[in-house]
Design a protein around this motif. Sequence first.
Motif, mmCIF file in Angstrom:
data_model
loop_
_atom_site.group_PDB
_atom_site.id
_atom_site.type_symbol
_atom_site.label_atom_id
_atom_site.label_comp_id
_atom_site.label_asym_id
_atom_site.label_seq_id
_atom_site.Cartn_x
_atom_site.Cartn_y
_atom_site.Cartn_z
ATOM 1 N N PHE A 198 1.138 -1.044 0.321
ATOM 2 C CA PHE A 198 -0.076 0.098 -0.101
ATOM 3 C C PHE A 198 0.773 1.247 -0.090
ATOM 4 O O PHE A 198 0.785 2.599 -1.293
ATOM 5 N N TYR A 226 3.944 1.701 -1.287
ATOM 6 C CA TYR A 226 4.473 1.416 -2.543
ATOM 7 C C TYR A 226 3.101 1.844 -3.560
ATOM 8 O O TYR A 226 4.057 3.071 -4.337
ATOM 9 N N THR A 227 2.448 2.120 -2.671
ATOM 10 C CA THR A 227 1.209 2.042 -4.248
ATOM 11 C C THR A 227 1.133 3.563 -4.260
ATOM 12 O O THR A 227 0.860 4.580 -4.827
ATOM 13 N N VAL A 228 0.666 4.324 -3.006
ATOM 14 C CA VAL A 228 1.026 5.744 -2.837
ATOM 15 C C VAL A 228 1.667 6.764 -3.463
ATOM 16 O O VAL A 228 1.851 7.226 -4.366
ATOM 17 N N MET A 229 2.746 5.765 -3.470
ATOM 18 C CA MET A 229 4.192 6.642 -3.673
ATOM 19 C C MET A 229 3.883 6.497 -5.250
ATOM 20 O O MET A 229 4.143 7.840 -5.485
ATOM 21 N N ALA A 230 3.817 5.648 -5.412
ATOM 22 C CA ALA A 230 3.878 6.103 -6.932
ATOM 23 C C ALA A 230 2.290 6.733 -7.886
ATOM 24 O O ALA A 230 2.809 7.337 -8.538
ATOM 25 N N ARG A 231 1.367 6.850 -7.094
ATOM 26 C CA ARG A 231 0.361 7.329 -7.280
ATOM 27 C C ARG A 231 0.439 8.937 -7.402
ATOM 28 O O ARG A 231 0.490 9.891 -7.909
ATOM 29 N N VAL A 232 1.379 9.438 -6.212
ATOM 30 C CA VAL A 232 1.744 10.816 -5.812
ATOM 31 C C VAL A 232 3.733 11.171 -6.699
ATOM 32 O O VAL A 232 2.898 12.313 -7.513
#
Lengths: 209, 279
Positions: free
Chosen positions: A182, A184-190
């Motif tokens: 999760f 990492y996912t936040v990091m990618a979206r940001v």
Amino acid sequence: MSTNPWVWVAAFLTLAIYSFLYKDNPVYRFAEHIFMGVSVGYGLVLFWYNSVIPRLWEPLVKGTEPTRFFLLIPILIGALTFSLFVPRYSWLVKYTLAFVVGASAGLSIPLSFETNIFEQVRSTILTRQMLSGWGMVSNLIMFIGVIVTLAYFYFSMEHKGVIGKTARIGRIYIMIAFGASFGYTVMARVSLLIGRMQFLLHDWLGIIK
Amino acid sequence: MWEKLLRLDRRWIFVLVALSVLIPLLRPLGLPMRTTEPVLNLYTYIDTLKPHDKAVILVTDFDPSTMPELLPMAEAIMRHCFARKIPLILYGGMYPTFVGMAKMALSRVLPDFPDVKYGEDYVFLGYIPGTSLIILSMGESISKTFGNDYYGNKLDSLPLMQRVKNYDQVALVIDLSGSGTPVWWIIYGYQRYGVRVGCGTTAVSAAQYYPYLQTGQFVGMLGGLKGAAEYETLIERAGIPPGRKTASIGMDAQSIVHLMLIFLIILGNIGYFIVRRKR
């Protein structure tokens, strides 16, 4: 500020897509439909001119080697996919699927086993070398993690007693993995937002260097 | 108050996220950044290759949807190879829409390396259909697999491709991908032909690739914007022109948004437990 009209078009479409964050609106819909149309059209044209023309049409029509007629075999197998549109002959698609599944499975099964199972098991086996120095802690954590997570997915015994306790620790490991994913996912979206912001501030407005 | 907070319109959070990105981009903070082992391993592997010897294949398996994370990686690795005179084979990816990304990276990097010659120092391979079969076929012959380069030249006519026949003359394949393609390179490239593989991936996919790093099947890995920023820092330290450093510029914003989200998650959980106790 950019003088390139395409940068202005891209900036407008970026803002139009982000307008959805406020609420659904016609400008967003317009940008969404353009995106869908352009993506499909762009992909199709590239595929046509990079695959069909140079790999099938030109060798068949302009080629001189007698072996060029072998190309008719994949064309025929591929064309059977369209039999789906005629219910009476739709069973013919099974030949295409059988070919694709058979070839893919034959190619990938032995090598996938090596990559995803044997190599993984090999590096989970604790050796004397792995139990020395600072690496020992992380190697032990990983070793325990593999055992307890596998126990969590062992359903042939009721999760009670030792198995139950082990599976519970396995669940904690799985939750930690979900948390990492999760994060990492936040990091990618940001990162995607940062990319668009950089485009707007640098390429379009020229405010930042 | 807590109940109000839990019912807060999510658009306020969007505004906070937008400001957290916007302000650090306009007023950079210069927050420190540490180089991680997977990035350092990939950098060191390339840095220790002999000039004008074995080639590096750089694959741009991504499209504009993941460009902010992966394009800076492509640029940084290209700059590293050009500066160290390591022959580069740029392969525009497994799907037709990926080729544009390789072209864009080239157009941004080449102006800083005017002495780099096409056909001798690098070659650009375009799209051909076949996905995993291409990886297998390249193990036999790269020239026969592709036939022509992106510009339509016969590959056999290029000096670099006369030396690089297949993976035997390739030191490393780096797949920059927002999907599962790096594993294909391990399965069909590394396991079948023994060519070493590295990867650059979006942050979303990074977690799934750690098992391959741990088993040594990847030489190294760049994960998301942070991985790209670390690589930019490493090449800059080595005196290689890093270009605009788009990934590094974005890292301040990334850190601020993460801090804000951590704060909001903690606040939301406290609010949830307080409200539940009251009920």
